[in-house]
Motif scaffolding. Sequence first.
Motif, PDB file in Angstrom:
ATOM      1  N   LYS A   1       0.775  -1.121   0.091  1.00  0.00           N
ATOM      2  CA  LYS A   1       0.095   0.183   0.035  1.00  0.00           C
ATOM      3  C   LYS A   1       0.933   1.194  -0.084  1.00  0.00           C
ATOM      4  CE  LYS A   1      -4.294  -1.745   2.163  1.00  0.00           C
ATOM      5  NZ  LYS A   1      -5.152  -1.486   3.250  1.00  0.00           N
ATOM      6  N   ILE A   2       0.379   2.287  -0.954  1.00  0.00           N
ATOM      7  CA  ILE A   2       1.312   3.375  -0.747  1.00  0.00           C
ATOM      8  C   ILE A   2       0.295   4.650  -1.044  1.00  0.00           C
ATOM      9  CG2 ILE A   2       3.313   2.441  -2.147  1.00  0.00           C
ATOM     10  CD1 ILE A   2       2.237   3.651  -4.870  1.00  0.00           C
ATOM     11  N   TYR A   3       0.941   5.726  -0.319  1.00  0.00           N
ATOM     12  CA  TYR A   3       0.120   6.900  -0.226  1.00  0.00           C
ATOM     13  C   TYR A   3       0.025   7.593  -1.546  1.00  0.00           C
ATOM     14  CZ  TYR A   3      -2.043  11.482   1.267  1.00  0.00           C
ATOM     15  OH  TYR A   3      -2.830  12.523   1.469  1.00  0.00           O
ATOM     16  N   ASN A   4      -1.181   7.701  -2.207  1.00  0.00           N
ATOM     17  CA  ASN A   4      -1.096   8.553  -3.562  1.00  0.00           C
ATOM     18  C   ASN A   4      -1.624   9.937  -3.356  1.00  0.00           C
ATOM     19  OD1 ASN A   4      -1.381   9.186  -6.043  1.00  0.00           O
ATOM     20  ND2 ASN A   4      -2.797   7.502  -6.806  1.00  0.00           N
ATOM     21  N   THR A   5      -0.659  10.797  -3.586  1.00  0.00           N
ATOM     22  CA  THR A   5      -1.233  12.220  -3.371  1.00  0.00           C
ATOM     23  C   THR A   5      -2.107  12.948  -4.104  1.00  0.00           C
ATOM     24  OG1 THR A   5       1.395  12.728  -3.277  1.00  0.00           O
ATOM     25  CG2 THR A   5      -0.091  14.782  -3.448  1.00  0.00           C
TER      26      THR A   5
ATOM     27  N   LYS B   1      -8.862  20.676 -15.109  1.00  0.00           N
ATOM     28  CA  LYS B   1      -8.595  20.205 -13.801  1.00  0.00           C
ATOM     29  C   LYS B   1      -6.729  20.431 -13.405  1.00  0.00           C
ATOM     30  CE  LYS B   1     -11.639  16.263 -14.010  1.00  0.00           C
ATOM     31  NZ  LYS B   1     -12.094  14.852 -14.113  1.00  0.00           N
ATOM     32  N   TYR B   2      -6.572  21.719 -13.654  1.00  0.00           N
ATOM     33  CA  TYR B   2      -5.186  21.934 -13.526  1.00  0.00           C
ATOM     34  C   TYR B   2      -4.523  22.012 -11.982  1.00  0.00           C
ATOM     35  CZ  TYR B   2      -0.961  25.241 -13.250  1.00  0.00           C
ATOM     36  OH  TYR B   2       0.026  25.751 -13.100  1.00  0.00           O
ATOM     37  N   THR B   3      -5.482  21.970 -10.958  1.00  0.00           N
ATOM     38  CA  THR B   3      -4.878  22.022  -9.833  1.00  0.00           C
ATOM     39  C   THR B   3      -5.491  20.505  -8.924  1.00  0.00           C
ATOM     40  OG1 THR B   3      -6.949  23.225  -8.777  1.00  0.00           O
ATOM     41  CG2 THR B   3      -4.995  24.445  -9.244  1.00  0.00           C
ATOM     42  N   LYS B   4      -5.720  19.604  -9.721  1.00  0.00           N
ATOM     43  CA  LYS B   4      -6.379  18.362  -9.048  1.00  0.00           C
ATOM     44  C   LYS B   4      -5.242  17.768  -8.315  1.00  0.00           C
ATOM     45  CE  LYS B   4      -5.213  15.236 -13.076  1.00  0.00           C
ATOM     46  NZ  LYS B   4      -5.850  14.253 -13.970  1.00  0.00           N
ATOM     47  N   LEU B   5      -3.950  17.957  -8.417  1.00  0.00           N
ATOM     48  CA  LEU B   5      -3.014  17.257  -7.626  1.00  0.00           C
ATOM     49  C   LEU B   5      -2.663  18.283  -6.310  1.00  0.00           C
ATOM     50  CD1 LEU B   5      -0.682  15.073  -7.582  1.00  0.00           C
ATOM     51  CD2 LEU B   5       0.955  16.843  -8.293  1.00  0.00           C
ATOM     52  N   SER B   6      -2.761  19.472  -6.356  1.00  0.00           N
ATOM     53  CA  SER B   6      -2.344  20.125  -5.137  1.00  0.00           C
ATOM     54  C   SER B   6      -3.817  20.548  -4.516  1.00  0.00           C
ATOM     55  CB  SER B   6      -1.923  21.534  -5.732  1.00  0.00           C
ATOM     56  OG  SER B   6      -2.711  22.273  -6.401  1.00  0.00           O
ATOM     57  N   ARG B   7      -4.650  20.661  -4.945  1.00  0.00           N
ATOM     58  CA  ARG B   7      -6.266  20.778  -4.442  1.00  0.00           C
ATOM     59  C   ARG B   7      -6.252  22.144  -4.225  1.00  0.00           C
ATOM     60  NH1 ARG B   7      -8.918  15.379  -2.731  1.00  0.00           N
ATOM     61  NH2 ARG B   7      -8.043  14.019  -3.927  1.00  0.00           N
ATOM     62  N   GLN B   8      -5.344  23.159  -4.771  1.00  0.00           N
ATOM     63  CA  GLN B   8      -5.748  24.611  -4.779  1.00  0.00           C
ATOM     64  C   GLN B   8      -6.780  24.947  -5.598  1.00  0.00           C
ATOM     65  OE1 GLN B   8      -1.435  25.629  -5.743  1.00  0.00           O
ATOM     66  NE2 GLN B   8      -1.772  26.800  -3.849  1.00  0.00           N
ATOM     67  N   LYS B   9      -7.373  26.132  -5.186  1.00  0.00           N
ATOM     68  CA  LYS B   9      -8.253  26.758  -6.200  1.00  0.00           C
ATOM     69  C   LYS B   9      -7.634  27.642  -7.198  1.00  0.00           C
ATOM     70  CE  LYS B   9     -12.160  27.197  -3.037  1.00  0.00           C
ATOM     71  NZ  LYS B   9     -13.043  28.239  -2.132  1.00  0.00           N
ATOM     72  N   LEU B  10      -7.865  27.397  -8.354  1.00  0.00           N
ATOM     73  CA  LEU B  10      -7.181  28.260  -9.245  1.00  0.00           C
ATOM     74  C   LEU B  10      -7.036  29.710  -9.130  1.00  0.00           C
ATOM     75  CD1 LEU B  10      -5.287  28.052 -12.004  1.00  0.00           C
ATOM     76  CD2 LEU B  10      -7.666  28.326 -13.357  1.00  0.00           C
ATOM     77  N   SER B  11      -8.026  30.251  -8.310  1.00  0.00           N
ATOM     78  CA  SER B  11      -8.005  31.741  -7.929  1.00  0.00           C
ATOM     79  C   SER B  11      -7.055  31.909  -7.066  1.00  0.00           C
ATOM     80  CB  SER B  11      -9.504  32.098  -7.611  1.00  0.00           C
ATOM     81  OG  SER B  11      -9.848  31.445  -6.414  1.00  0.00           O
ATOM     82  N   GLU B  12      -6.857  31.119  -6.198  1.00  0.00           N
ATOM     83  CA  GLU B  12      -5.715  31.404  -5.160  1.00  0.00           C
ATOM     84  C   GLU B  12      -4.523  31.158  -5.987  1.00  0.00           C
ATOM     85  OE1 GLU B  12      -6.227  28.175  -2.326  1.00  0.00           O
ATOM     86  OE2 GLU B  12      -8.175  29.012  -1.595  1.00  0.00           O
ATOM     87  N   LYS B  13      -4.378  30.303  -6.784  1.00  0.00           N
ATOM     88  CA  LYS B  13      -2.907  30.097  -7.607  1.00  0.00           C
ATOM     89  C   LYS B  13      -2.629  31.253  -8.249  1.00  0.00           C
ATOM     90  CE  LYS B  13      -0.441  26.414  -9.829  1.00  0.00           C
ATOM     91  NZ  LYS B  13       0.609  26.295  -8.833  1.00  0.00           N
TER      92      LYS B  13
END
Length: 465
Positions: free
Chosen positions: A2-6, A159-171
């Motif tokens: 088992k591995i943690y998937n970001t 889905k640009y921020t799907k890895l970081s889960r940031q909102k694009l507006s924040e980015k």
Amino acid sequence: MKIYNTLSQKKELFKPLHGKRVGLYTCGPTVYNYAHIGNLRTYIFEDILERALEYDGYSVKRVMNITDVGHLTSDADSGEDKLERGAEREKKTVWDVAKFYTDAFFADLKSLNIEKPKITAPATKFVPEQIKIIKKLFECGFAYETSSAVYFDTSKFKKYTKLSRQKLSEKRTASREAVVEDSEKRNPSDFALWFKLVGKFKNHTMQWKSPWGTGFPGWHIECSAISTKFLGQPFDIHTGGIDHIPVHHTNEIAQSEGAFGKPLAKYWMHGEFLVIDQARMGKSAGNFLTLKTLEEKGFNPMHYRYLVLTAHYRSPLNFTWESLEAAKNAYERLKEQIATAVAVKSKEPAGKFTEVFLKKFNAAINDDLNAPVALAALHEFLSVCAVHSVSGVSARETIKKADSVLGLELLKQDKIPANIIRLARERELYRGSKQFVQADYLRKQIESLGYKVSDTPSGPVVRRT
């Protein structure tokens, strides 16, 4: 395993895309300076991952890029090219700087017993592949050109921020707070795929012809080109430090998936920071230590590797000289225990003790690479060996299995000089004839020369202190 998937933010059962074959991509160094020990912590984590996969019977094809162009002093698109800055600092060519620090990096890997990836790929050797992907991004409507660069249009990738889960507006807000150097960028979060030889880059040394004019690639595009070339798309696991999540890996996903319309990697794994006084270690922060610094202070690279394995790769590790000293002492005690265990002449097989140990060890390693628990199991096994006088041959085979994952060179014997061996033998003769004063004198003499002699039921064991 088992591995943690970001990407999913949870532990997942590892299921390779192609049977027992695993494609593994690990982001490599930017070779404008020495790797610091925080960088090296990430490479140790990735080494443990590769070793654990091989231990579980997988065939691993590991690819690592070497960034020798395009990485600006900001992880985004501001500042100077790091290689250019390194060349100016050292009064060398960028090519000489890249070669010197690439060689230094691989020397560090060897010292830390990190297995060299099967494929290492300098970005400068794969510029045509990078240009090919940029062309594809134009065809798919994700790229646009300005007078100074080619950019990826992040507004087109939903889905640009799907890895970081940031909102694009924040980015975008964060991007605006940085120095925005190209007023023609459509969105502050857009990132460079290609830089033209204009403005601050008009005299850039490394340059190639492209459909958009002579210039050089941005940092992110190299990983997409190199991973796709050697592993295909999608591949199994992509790794790096957690600092890669919000920018570099986010951009890799966008450009790779934008170009080819399918996932880049199935699993994303990230190692936490090494910190000093609660601050992230980094070259820009001026608080970085190199492996050479540790060695100059009298520490063996294995002492640092042991320290790294005392913390889970997803937990921050606070570095202090006291913690490294404690790791050194623990490692040397472990080596002494092992030297004693493998010297036992008893025929008592490890049997059930090995079975119990390997069950605990395997469970720890397959639980998202839980190295601290695996180390604790090894210490426990050695204590059992001492109590039950387990056969040294059996103990050696078991330790060898564990160390194939830990990589701590636990069975590597120190080269003992002939004069130290002679003193140890003389001391043993004095002990055998109960002349303990003379024996103790020789023990102190051995210690003054940097060695330690331990008396075991199977005879003396000499080790470097």
